[in-house]
Design a protein around this motif. Structure first.
Motif, PDB file in Angstrom:
ATOM      1  N   ALA A 209       0.831  -1.211   0.000  1.00  0.00           N
ATOM      2  CA  ALA A 209       0.000   0.000   0.000  1.00  0.00           C
ATOM      3  C   ALA A 209       0.861   1.255   0.000  1.00  0.00           C
ATOM      4  O   ALA A 209       0.579   2.223  -0.721  1.00  0.00           O
ATOM      5  CB  ALA A 209      -0.922  -0.014   1.222  1.00  0.00           C
ATOM      6  N   LEU A 210       1.941   1.242   0.790  1.00  0.00           N
ATOM      7  CA  LEU A 210       2.825   2.409   0.842  1.00  0.00           C
ATOM      8  C   LEU A 210       3.528   2.621  -0.498  1.00  0.00           C
ATOM      9  O   LEU A 210       3.741   3.770  -0.920  1.00  0.00           O
ATOM     10  CB  LEU A 210       3.863   2.225   1.952  1.00  0.00           C
ATOM     11  CG  LEU A 210       3.325   2.274   3.387  1.00  0.00           C
ATOM     12  CD1 LEU A 210       4.454   1.977   4.386  1.00  0.00           C
ATOM     13  CD2 LEU A 210       2.705   3.640   3.690  1.00  0.00           C
ATOM     14  N   LEU A 211       3.881   1.531  -1.163  1.00  0.00           N
ATOM     15  CA  LEU A 211       4.523   1.673  -2.471  1.00  0.00           C
ATOM     16  C   LEU A 211       3.557   2.287  -3.475  1.00  0.00           C
ATOM     17  O   LEU A 211       3.959   3.109  -4.305  1.00  0.00           O
ATOM     18  CB  LEU A 211       5.002   0.307  -2.969  1.00  0.00           C
ATOM     19  CG  LEU A 211       5.670   0.318  -4.350  1.00  0.00           C
ATOM     20  CD1 LEU A 211       6.926   1.184  -4.336  1.00  0.00           C
ATOM     21  CD2 LEU A 211       6.011  -1.095  -4.808  1.00  0.00           C
ATOM     22  N   TRP A 212       2.277   1.886  -3.422  1.00  0.00           N
ATOM     23  CA  TRP A 212       1.291   2.486  -4.320  1.00  0.00           C
ATOM     24  C   TRP A 212       1.207   3.990  -4.093  1.00  0.00           C
ATOM     25  O   TRP A 212       1.189   4.769  -5.052  1.00  0.00           O
ATOM     26  CB  TRP A 212      -0.073   1.849  -4.080  1.00  0.00           C
ATOM     27  CG  TRP A 212      -1.125   2.346  -5.029  1.00  0.00           C
ATOM     28  CD1 TRP A 212      -1.415   1.851  -6.262  1.00  0.00           C
ATOM     29  CD2 TRP A 212      -1.999   3.463  -4.826  1.00  0.00           C
ATOM     30  NE1 TRP A 212      -2.421   2.579  -6.850  1.00  0.00           N
ATOM     31  CE2 TRP A 212      -2.800   3.581  -5.991  1.00  0.00           C
ATOM     32  CE3 TRP A 212      -2.184   4.366  -3.793  1.00  0.00           C
ATOM     33  CZ2 TRP A 212      -3.774   4.568  -6.133  1.00  0.00           C
ATOM     34  CZ3 TRP A 212      -3.157   5.356  -3.921  1.00  0.00           C
ATOM     35  CH2 TRP A 212      -3.936   5.454  -5.076  1.00  0.00           C
ATOM     36  N   GLY A 290       3.173  -9.352 -12.148  1.00  0.00           N
ATOM     37  CA  GLY A 290       2.303  -8.374 -11.503  1.00  0.00           C
ATOM     38  C   GLY A 290       2.307  -7.012 -12.155  1.00  0.00           C
ATOM     39  O   GLY A 290       1.740  -6.057 -11.594  1.00  0.00           O
ATOM     40  N   ARG A 291       2.970  -6.891 -13.322  1.00  0.00           N
ATOM     41  CA  ARG A 291       3.004  -5.637 -14.079  1.00  0.00           C
ATOM     42  C   ARG A 291       3.632  -4.487 -13.301  1.00  0.00           C
ATOM     43  O   ARG A 291       3.310  -3.337 -13.529  1.00  0.00           O
ATOM     44  CB  ARG A 291       1.598  -5.218 -14.523  1.00  0.00           C
ATOM     45  CG  ARG A 291       0.802  -6.249 -15.278  1.00  0.00           C
ATOM     46  CD  ARG A 291       1.222  -6.365 -16.736  1.00  0.00           C
ATOM     47  NE  ARG A 291       2.424  -7.187 -16.891  1.00  0.00           N
ATOM     48  CZ  ARG A 291       2.917  -7.577 -18.070  1.00  0.00           C
ATOM     49  NH1 ARG A 291       2.315  -7.232 -19.182  1.00  0.00           N
ATOM     50  NH2 ARG A 291       3.991  -8.306 -18.137  1.00  0.00           N
ATOM     51  N   LEU A 292       4.544  -4.817 -12.364  1.00  0.00           N
ATOM     52  CA  LEU A 292       5.233  -3.804 -11.553  1.00  0.00           C
ATOM     53  C   LEU A 292       4.250  -2.925 -10.782  1.00  0.00           C
ATOM     54  O   LEU A 292       4.565  -1.789 -10.440  1.00  0.00           O
ATOM     55  CB  LEU A 292       6.147  -2.937 -12.428  1.00  0.00           C
ATOM     56  CG  LEU A 292       7.177  -3.673 -13.288  1.00  0.00           C
ATOM     57  CD1 LEU A 292       8.021  -2.686 -14.072  1.00  0.00           C
ATOM     58  CD2 LEU A 292       8.054  -4.587 -12.460  1.00  0.00           C
ATOM     59  N   HIS A 293       3.069  -3.452 -10.539  1.00  0.00           N
ATOM     60  CA  HIS A 293       2.041  -2.721  -9.799  1.00  0.00           C
ATOM     61  C   HIS A 293       1.827  -3.426  -8.460  1.00  0.00           C
ATOM     62  O   HIS A 293       1.752  -4.671  -8.406  1.00  0.00           O
ATOM     63  CB  HIS A 293       0.734  -2.694 -10.590  1.00  0.00           C
ATOM     64  CG  HIS A 293      -0.295  -1.754 -10.044  1.00  0.00           C
ATOM     65  ND1 HIS A 293      -1.044  -2.056  -8.924  1.00  0.00           N
ATOM     66  CD2 HIS A 293      -0.696  -0.515 -10.439  1.00  0.00           C
ATOM     67  CE1 HIS A 293      -1.867  -1.057  -8.656  1.00  0.00           C
ATOM     68  NE2 HIS A 293      -1.673  -0.109  -9.569  1.00  0.00           N
ATOM     69  N   VAL A 295      -0.710  -4.027  -6.471  1.00  0.00           N
ATOM     70  CA  VAL A 295      -1.829  -4.960  -6.384  1.00  0.00           C
ATOM     71  C   VAL A 295      -1.546  -6.206  -7.230  1.00  0.00           C
ATOM     72  O   VAL A 295      -1.782  -7.346  -6.787  1.00  0.00           O
ATOM     73  CB  VAL A 295      -3.138  -4.295  -6.843  1.00  0.00           C
ATOM     74  CG1 VAL A 295      -4.280  -5.306  -6.845  1.00  0.00           C
ATOM     75  CG2 VAL A 295      -3.479  -3.121  -5.937  1.00  0.00           C
ATOM     76  N   GLY A 296      -1.033  -6.004  -8.428  1.00  0.00           N
ATOM     77  CA  GLY A 296      -0.705  -7.144  -9.283  1.00  0.00           C
ATOM     78  C   GLY A 296       0.348  -8.036  -8.664  1.00  0.00           C
ATOM     79  O   GLY A 296       0.281  -9.267  -8.784  1.00  0.00           O
ATOM     80  N   MET A 297       1.307  -7.440  -7.963  1.00  0.00           N
ATOM     81  CA  MET A 297       2.369  -8.242  -7.355  1.00  0.00           C
ATOM     82  C   MET A 297       1.870  -9.045  -6.159  1.00  0.00           C
ATOM     83  O   MET A 297       2.411 -10.111  -5.860  1.00  0.00           O
ATOM     84  CB  MET A 297       3.545  -7.347  -6.967  1.00  0.00           C
ATOM     85  CG  MET A 297       4.352  -6.874  -8.162  1.00  0.00           C
ATOM     86  SD  MET A 297       5.811  -5.905  -7.729  1.00  0.00           S
ATOM     87  CE  MET A 297       5.062  -4.355  -7.208  1.00  0.00           C
ATOM     88  N   VAL A 298       0.867  -8.559  -5.468  1.00  0.00           N
ATOM     89  CA  VAL A 298       0.257  -9.356  -4.391  1.00  0.00           C
ATOM     90  C   VAL A 298      -0.303 -10.658  -4.970  1.00  0.00           C
ATOM     91  O   VAL A 298      -0.079 -11.753  -4.442  1.00  0.00           O
ATOM     92  CB  VAL A 298      -0.855  -8.558  -3.672  1.00  0.00           C
ATOM     93  CG1 VAL A 298      -1.626  -9.465  -2.716  1.00  0.00           C
ATOM     94  CG2 VAL A 298      -0.266  -7.380  -2.904  1.00  0.00           C
ATOM     95  N   LEU A 299      -1.010 -10.542  -6.085  1.00  0.00           N
ATOM     96  CA  LEU A 299      -1.611 -11.719  -6.720  1.00  0.00           C
ATOM     97  C   LEU A 299      -0.550 -12.650  -7.307  1.00  0.00           C
ATOM     98  O   LEU A 299      -0.631 -13.872  -7.170  1.00  0.00           O
ATOM     99  CB  LEU A 299      -2.591 -11.278  -7.808  1.00  0.00           C
ATOM    100  CG  LEU A 299      -3.758 -10.403  -7.338  1.00  0.00           C
ATOM    101  CD1 LEU A 299      -4.607  -9.955  -8.527  1.00  0.00           C
ATOM    102  CD2 LEU A 299      -4.616 -11.138  -6.321  1.00  0.00           C
ATOM    103  N   SER A 300       0.453 -12.069  -7.955  1.00  0.00           N
ATOM    104  CA  SER A 300       1.484 -12.917  -8.559  1.00  0.00           C
ATOM    105  C   SER A 300       2.361 -13.578  -7.501  1.00  0.00           C
ATOM    106  O   SER A 300       2.879 -14.674  -7.724  1.00  0.00           O
ATOM    107  CB  SER A 300       2.343 -12.099  -9.537  1.00  0.00           C
ATOM    108  OG  SER A 300       2.971 -11.010  -8.892  1.00  0.00           O
ATOM    109  N   ALA A 301       2.535 -12.941  -6.334  1.00  0.00           N
ATOM    110  CA  ALA A 301       3.284 -13.578  -5.244  1.00  0.00           C
ATOM    111  C   ALA A 301       2.549 -14.814  -4.742  1.00  0.00           C
ATOM    112  O   ALA A 301       3.167 -15.840  -4.427  1.00  0.00           O
ATOM    113  CB  ALA A 301       3.494 -12.587  -4.099  1.00  0.00           C
ATOM    114  N   ILE A 302       1.221 -14.737  -4.679  1.00  0.00           N
ATOM    115  CA  ILE A 302       0.430 -15.896  -4.282  1.00  0.00           C
ATOM    116  C   ILE A 302       0.583 -17.020  -5.307  1.00  0.00           C
ATOM    117  O   ILE A 302       0.768 -18.196  -4.955  1.00  0.00           O
ATOM    118  CB  ILE A 302      -1.054 -15.505  -4.130  1.00  0.00           C
ATOM    119  CG1 ILE A 302      -1.215 -14.505  -2.986  1.00  0.00           C
ATOM    120  CG2 ILE A 302      -1.922 -16.730  -3.898  1.00  0.00           C
ATOM    121  CD1 ILE A 302      -2.615 -13.918  -2.876  1.00  0.00           C
TER     122      ILE A 302
END
Length: 358
Positions: A209-212, A290-293, A295-302
């Motif tokens: 969230a902070l990175l966003w 995750g497209r360097l985004h 939110v996308g990285m949260v999903l791709s980490a899973i």
């Protein structure tokens, strides 16, 4: 015949649809791979994609694997958006673990809870120091950050080996290359009883969230991205390329070091030669899928943690080699690179005339 035709501008739809298509192709290739190995493809897919999420314990293990992957990927995304290619996050992860382990070894039975933030801070500083070497050599001597960061991974691994085989080896450890187990006071607090999930999970989510906010709501984040997309425009606007370099690498080192600290003071509980688990390299795939985004990285980490757990289950339940995890990771990366072509190009069917020309 099929022909690639350049789009007038990049497709926003395919920017996000490309990872989904890449995952679908990876699954199809995985089905074929299971069949070639003489295993039931349905059972193979079940082991990789259903077993890790069908129970509370499985979800907990998924979170344990996803936490370091997400933290490292968040830092790498900052670098990649800045056009700084930090490929050595694995080394920063290891040095963060070493620094955190050194702090944990200072504790005794009377140590108070202050040791937890000290351990996490030591891990972050260790990762920042290792990434700072890359930043200094790039800034001062224009050294290639890809080669420098990658070579420092081996230096970090050798340093870890020296410590656990030498001065930090547990004298009561039956000559195994490992430190003594850390004191209870140094253990990262767990979120749930009976689970290995620690406070690292909410820390990783808060970091996302902070990175966003940093990337999309601050001037510094805007300057960093402009420097990566259009260096000439960034210089014209007065944005400092040196500041971008140091900010991106130090931030990336801090997140990788934090991941290392959470790992050794959490699930592992000591330093061993097996601390380097490949999270730093796998996080590169996490970042791009995750497209360097955030939110996308949260999903791709899973998703990537599913590959890790699925590989372990495939080894124990199907008799397949554990290296299958790396195979799936590599397939996902290469199919993603191929599918990303559709962002800038569209596929057109071009008919042939009688002369054989399009």
């Amino acid at each position: 015949m099929l022909k690639l035709e350049a789009r007038p501008q990049a497709s926003r739809v395919w920017t996000w649809a490309s990872p989904l298509l890449a995952l679908a192709i990876t699954v199809l290739i995985g089905v074929a791979l299971f069949a070639l190995l003489g295993k039931d493809p349905v059972r193979g897919l079940q082991v990789f994609f259903w077993e890790p999420v069908k129970s509370a314990y499985g979800l907990g293990e998924l979170a344990v694997k996803a936490t370091p992957l997400l933290l490292v990927a968040l830092g790498l995304a900052v670098c990649f958006r800045s056009n700084i290619w930090n490929i050595g996050a694995e080394g920063q992860f290891v040095i963060g673990a070493v620094a955190a382990g050194g702090m944990a070894l200072l504790a005794d039975k009377g140590t108070g809870p202050w040791i937890i933030p000290a351990i996490l801070g030591a891990g972050m500083l260790g990762g920042m120091a290792w990434a700072g070497i890359v930043a200094f050599l790039r800034d001062r001597f224009n050294a290639n950050e890809i080669l420098v960061s990658l070579m420092l991974v081996y230096v970090a691994t050798l340093l870890l080996g020296y410590l656990v085989y030498g001065p930090w080896k547990d004298p009561l450890g039956y000559n195994f290359p490992q430190t003594r187990m850390f004191e209870r006071a140094t253990q990262i607090p767990k979120l749930f009883a009976g689970s290995r999930v620690t406070i690292g999970l909410p820390l990783a989510l808060v970091s996302a969230a902070l990175l966003w906010v940093f990337l999309f709501r601050t001037r510094a984040g805007f300057a960093l991205q402009v420097g990566g997309l259009a260096p000439a425009a960034a210089r014209y606007a007065g944005f400092s390329s040196r500041r971008t370099l140091w900010t991106a690498l130090l931030l990336s080192g801090a997140t990788a070091g934090l991941a290392g600290a959470l790992e050794v003071a959490g699930p592992i509980g000591q330093l061993t030669p097996y601390v380097p688990a490949g999270y730093g390299f796998a996080a590169i795939i996490v970042a791009f899928v995750g497209r360097l985004h955030p939110v996308g990285m949260v999903l791709s980490a899973i998703l990537m943690s599913m590959f890790y757990i699925g590989g372990e289950l495939a080894q124990s339940r199907l008799g397949l080699p554990k290296s299958l995890t790396g195979v799936f990771q590599g397939l996902l990366l290469f199919t993603l690179l191929a599918c990303d072509t559709l962002i800038a190009y569209r596929v057109r069917w071009v008919g042939m005339n009688r002369g054989g020309r399009a």
